[in-house]
Scaffold this motif. Sequence first.
Motif, PDB file in Angstrom:
ATOM      1  N   SER A 204     -42.585  34.202 -24.318  1.00  0.00           N
ATOM      2  CA  SER A 204     -41.991  34.342 -25.748  1.00  0.00           C
ATOM      3  C   SER A 204     -40.840  35.657 -25.178  1.00  0.00           C
ATOM      4  O   SER A 204     -40.077  35.765 -25.972  1.00  0.00           O
ATOM      5  N   PHE A 205     -41.144  36.330 -24.273  1.00  0.00           N
ATOM      6  CA  PHE A 205     -40.183  37.525 -24.099  1.00  0.00           C
ATOM      7  C   PHE A 205     -38.859  36.670 -23.151  1.00  0.00           C
ATOM      8  O   PHE A 205     -37.816  37.191 -23.524  1.00  0.00           O
ATOM      9  N   ASN A 206     -39.271  36.009 -22.432  1.00  0.00           N
ATOM     10  CA  ASN A 206     -38.086  35.189 -21.709  1.00  0.00           C
ATOM     11  C   ASN A 206     -37.195  34.264 -22.798  1.00  0.00           C
ATOM     12  O   ASN A 206     -35.896  34.282 -22.684  1.00  0.00           O
ATOM     13  N   ASP A 207     -37.751  34.042 -24.061  1.00  0.00           N
ATOM     14  CA  ASP A 207     -37.141  33.307 -24.855  1.00  0.00           C
ATOM     15  C   ASP A 207     -36.229  34.120 -25.818  1.00  0.00           C
ATOM     16  O   ASP A 207     -35.694  33.527 -26.590  1.00  0.00           O
ATOM     17  N   LEU A 208     -36.386  35.541 -25.843  1.00  0.00           N
ATOM     18  CA  LEU A 208     -35.702  36.274 -26.608  1.00  0.00           C
ATOM     19  C   LEU A 208     -34.056  35.972 -26.619  1.00  0.00           C
ATOM     20  O   LEU A 208     -33.399  35.847 -27.311  1.00  0.00           O
ATOM     21  N   HIS A 209     -33.706  35.427 -25.131  1.00  0.00           N
ATOM     22  CA  HIS A 209     -32.283  35.365 -24.985  1.00  0.00           C
ATOM     23  C   HIS A 209     -31.696  34.069 -25.983  1.00  0.00           C
ATOM     24  O   HIS A 209     -30.827  34.149 -26.418  1.00  0.00           O
ATOM     25  N   PHE A 210     -32.939  33.101 -26.019  1.00  0.00           N
ATOM     26  CA  PHE A 210     -32.560  31.937 -26.895  1.00  0.00           C
ATOM     27  C   PHE A 210     -32.368  32.606 -28.305  1.00  0.00           C
ATOM     28  O   PHE A 210     -31.388  32.003 -29.294  1.00  0.00           O
ATOM     29  N   TRP A 211     -33.253  33.249 -28.927  1.00  0.00           N
ATOM     30  CA  TRP A 211     -33.003  33.584 -30.355  1.00  0.00           C
ATOM     31  C   TRP A 211     -31.914  34.497 -30.576  1.00  0.00           C
ATOM     32  O   TRP A 211     -31.154  34.519 -31.500  1.00  0.00           O
ATOM     33  N   ILE A 212     -31.600  35.537 -29.509  1.00  0.00           N
ATOM     34  CA  ILE A 212     -30.218  36.130 -29.713  1.00  0.00           C
ATOM     35  C   ILE A 212     -29.071  35.296 -29.746  1.00  0.00           C
ATOM     36  O   ILE A 212     -28.003  35.235 -30.575  1.00  0.00           O
ATOM     37  N   GLU A 213     -29.012  34.014 -28.804  1.00  0.00           N
ATOM     38  CA  GLU A 213     -27.998  33.279 -28.788  1.00  0.00           C
ATOM     39  C   GLU A 213     -27.855  32.507 -30.167  1.00  0.00           C
ATOM     40  O   GLU A 213     -26.823  32.239 -30.517  1.00  0.00           O
ATOM     41  N   SER A 214     -29.099  32.291 -30.549  1.00  0.00           N
ATOM     42  CA  SER A 214     -29.100  31.369 -32.048  1.00  0.00           C
ATOM     43  C   SER A 214     -28.361  32.118 -33.057  1.00  0.00           C
ATOM     44  O   SER A 214     -27.713  31.632 -33.712  1.00  0.00           O
ATOM     45  N   MET A 215     -28.597  33.464 -32.983  1.00  0.00           N
ATOM     46  CA  MET A 215     -27.886  34.314 -34.041  1.00  0.00           C
ATOM     47  C   MET A 215     -26.702  34.493 -33.797  1.00  0.00           C
ATOM     48  O   MET A 215     -25.742  34.382 -34.752  1.00  0.00           O
ATOM     49  N   ASN A 216     -26.326  34.348 -32.481  1.00  0.00           N
ATOM     50  CA  ASN A 216     -24.752  34.630 -32.295  1.00  0.00           C
ATOM     51  C   ASN A 216     -24.011  33.494 -32.769  1.00  0.00           C
ATOM     52  O   ASN A 216     -22.783  33.625 -33.311  1.00  0.00           O
ATOM     53  N   THR A 217     -24.731  32.184 -32.564  1.00  0.00           N
ATOM     54  CA  THR A 217     -23.804  31.120 -33.050  1.00  0.00           C
ATOM     55  C   THR A 217     -24.164  30.778 -34.607  1.00  0.00           C
ATOM     56  O   THR A 217     -22.972  30.044 -35.041  1.00  0.00           O
ATOM     57  N   GLN A 218     -25.202  31.401 -35.172  1.00  0.00           N
ATOM     58  CA  GLN A 218     -25.507  30.752 -36.549  1.00  0.00           C
ATOM     59  C   GLN A 218     -25.168  31.990 -37.592  1.00  0.00           C
ATOM     60  O   GLN A 218     -25.092  31.373 -38.737  1.00  0.00           O
ATOM     61  N   LEU A 219     -25.144  33.030 -37.159  1.00  0.00           N
ATOM     62  CA  LEU A 219     -24.950  34.088 -38.109  1.00  0.00           C
ATOM     63  C   LEU A 219     -23.615  33.939 -38.674  1.00  0.00           C
ATOM     64  O   LEU A 219     -22.514  33.512 -37.842  1.00  0.00           O
ATOM     65  N   SER A 220     -23.171  34.171 -39.941  1.00  0.00           N
ATOM     66  CA  SER A 220     -21.784  33.790 -40.217  1.00  0.00           C
ATOM     67  C   SER A 220     -20.820  35.024 -39.939  1.00  0.00           C
ATOM     68  O   SER A 220     -19.636  34.939 -40.187  1.00  0.00           O
ATOM     69  N   GLU A 221     -21.592  36.130 -39.624  1.00  0.00           N
ATOM     70  CA  GLU A 221     -20.495  37.369 -39.159  1.00  0.00           C
ATOM     71  C   GLU A 221     -21.061  37.885 -37.684  1.00  0.00           C
ATOM     72  O   GLU A 221     -21.904  37.397 -37.347  1.00  0.00           O
ATOM     73  N   ASP A 222     -20.198  38.764 -37.127  1.00  0.00           N
ATOM     74  CA  ASP A 222     -20.427  39.225 -35.826  1.00  0.00           C
ATOM     75  C   ASP A 222     -21.776  39.803 -35.926  1.00  0.00           C
ATOM     76  O   ASP A 222     -22.329  40.718 -36.717  1.00  0.00           O
ATOM     77  N   ILE A 223     -22.383  39.606 -34.748  1.00  0.00           N
ATOM     78  CA  ILE A 223     -23.685  39.837 -34.561  1.00  0.00           C
ATOM     79  C   ILE A 223     -23.927  41.490 -34.430  1.00  0.00           C
ATOM     80  O   ILE A 223     -24.911  42.131 -35.028  1.00  0.00           O
ATOM     81  N   ASP A 224     -22.765  42.190 -34.124  1.00  0.00           N
ATOM     82  CA  ASP A 224     -22.721  43.550 -33.876  1.00  0.00           C
ATOM     83  C   ASP A 224     -22.732  44.273 -35.578  1.00  0.00           C
ATOM     84  O   ASP A 224     -22.831  45.376 -35.379  1.00  0.00           O
ATOM     85  N   SER A 225     -22.475  43.358 -36.376  1.00  0.00           N
ATOM     86  CA  SER A 225     -22.393  44.046 -37.541  1.00  0.00           C
ATOM     87  C   SER A 225     -23.416  44.144 -38.655  1.00  0.00           C
ATOM     88  O   SER A 225     -23.494  44.769 -39.680  1.00  0.00           O
ATOM     89  N   ILE A 226     -24.484  43.441 -38.086  1.00  0.00           N
ATOM     90  CA  ILE A 226     -25.809  43.641 -38.672  1.00  0.00           C
ATOM     91  C   ILE A 226     -27.038  43.982 -37.950  1.00  0.00           C
ATOM     92  O   ILE A 226     -26.857  44.059 -36.797  1.00  0.00           O
ATOM     93  N   PRO A 227     -27.890  44.988 -38.463  1.00  0.00           N
ATOM     94  CA  PRO A 227     -28.834  45.674 -37.648  1.00  0.00           C
ATOM     95  C   PRO A 227     -29.983  44.573 -37.174  1.00  0.00           C
ATOM     96  O   PRO A 227     -30.110  43.686 -38.094  1.00  0.00           O
ATOM     97  N   VAL A 228     -30.245  44.579 -35.848  1.00  0.00           N
ATOM     98  CA  VAL A 228     -31.049  43.674 -35.279  1.00  0.00           C
ATOM     99  C   VAL A 228     -32.285  44.576 -34.464  1.00  0.00           C
ATOM    100  O   VAL A 228     -31.872  45.364 -33.736  1.00  0.00           O
ATOM    101  N   ILE A 229     -33.520  44.251 -34.529  1.00  0.00           N
ATOM    102  CA  ILE A 229     -34.647  44.817 -33.804  1.00  0.00           C
ATOM    103  C   ILE A 229     -35.326  43.967 -33.094  1.00  0.00           C
ATOM    104  O   ILE A 229     -35.531  42.825 -33.419  1.00  0.00           O
ATOM    105  N   ILE A 230     -35.911  44.212 -31.954  1.00  0.00           N
ATOM    106  CA  ILE A 230     -36.993  43.615 -31.284  1.00  0.00           C
ATOM    107  C   ILE A 230     -38.218  44.305 -31.449  1.00  0.00           C
ATOM    108  O   ILE A 230     -38.363  45.390 -31.407  1.00  0.00           O
ATOM    109  N   ILE A 231     -39.281  43.418 -31.766  1.00  0.00           N
ATOM    110  CA  ILE A 231     -40.404  43.640 -31.772  1.00  0.00           C
ATOM    111  C   ILE A 231     -41.641  43.186 -30.694  1.00  0.00           C
ATOM    112  O   ILE A 231     -41.405  41.891 -30.386  1.00  0.00           O
ATOM    113  N   GLY A 232     -42.163  44.042 -29.863  1.00  0.00           N
ATOM    114  CA  GLY A 232     -43.261  43.508 -29.112  1.00  0.00           C
ATOM    115  C   GLY A 232     -44.461  43.636 -29.786  1.00  0.00           C
ATOM    116  O   GLY A 232     -45.095  44.655 -30.051  1.00  0.00           O
ATOM    117  N   ASN A 233     -45.196  42.426 -29.915  1.00  0.00           N
ATOM    118  CA  ASN A 233     -46.390  42.699 -30.618  1.00  0.00           C
ATOM    119  C   ASN A 233     -47.670  42.353 -29.898  1.00  0.00           C
ATOM    120  O   ASN A 233     -47.379  41.799 -28.980  1.00  0.00           O
TER     121      ASN A 233
END
Length: 194
Positions: A93-122
């Motif tokens: 689930s930690f290794n897969d973080l890059h997949f979720w970040i990549e998903s956001m990069n491709t699917q968010l309608s604006e630049d990922i840098d323009s919205i807050p993102v946090i990572i939670i280790g649960n």
Amino acid sequence: MNYDDKCQLLIIGDSTVGKTSILSKYSSKTFNENYLATVGLDFFTKDEMIDNKIIRIKIWDTAGQERYKALTRCFFQKAQGVIIVFDVCNQKSFNDLHFWIESMNTQLSEDIDSIPVIIIGNKIDLPKRVVSKETAEKYAKENNFHYFETSAKTGDGVDNAIKEIARKVINNGGKKNGKDILRLSKVEKKSKCC
Ligand code: G3D
Ligand code: MG
């Protein structure tokens, strides 16, 4: 209840990392709704006092489709902030973080840098941890995200993490319009979205 501002967040990450449990813990004192079951989305709402303003925090959760790593563009489109969760006892689930970040990069309608993102280790309450805090913090820092740790079981860290991302969104000036996903989805149906 009236509110001063609103904040629309998404929670993503591998299946079973505890996304729904985090939200249930967070919103248990208020209410949660199983609103869009037909399209596989749940949302949780809570009004929070942040910097002397009442903020209506809405968090959209997947209802199992993350198992297929097939979240739609519409799911991402209205996000003002994103919470990515992994399980500190589950290396994949930690290794897969890059997949979720990549998903956001491709699917968010604006630049990922323009919205807050946090990572939670649960699941920090469990003894068999395999991803250290230092490793996760380093990864988050490399990606310019803040890192938080939680236990949805004990509630440790949950309120703090969600309030912090909500605060970031509000301070970010609610970059996006924050319109309701549900209301917009009716309009967007015409344009073949969702
Ligand atoms: P998901 O929404 O990411 O798929 P869930 O994950 O919230 O459904 O949680 C998956 C399982 O992990 C659940 O167990 C849940 O109780 C457990 N879980 C979630 N968060 C924590 C945590 O912080 N600590 C511990 N110990 N367990 C947690 P079940 O057995 O119900 O499938
Ligand atoms: Mg879930």
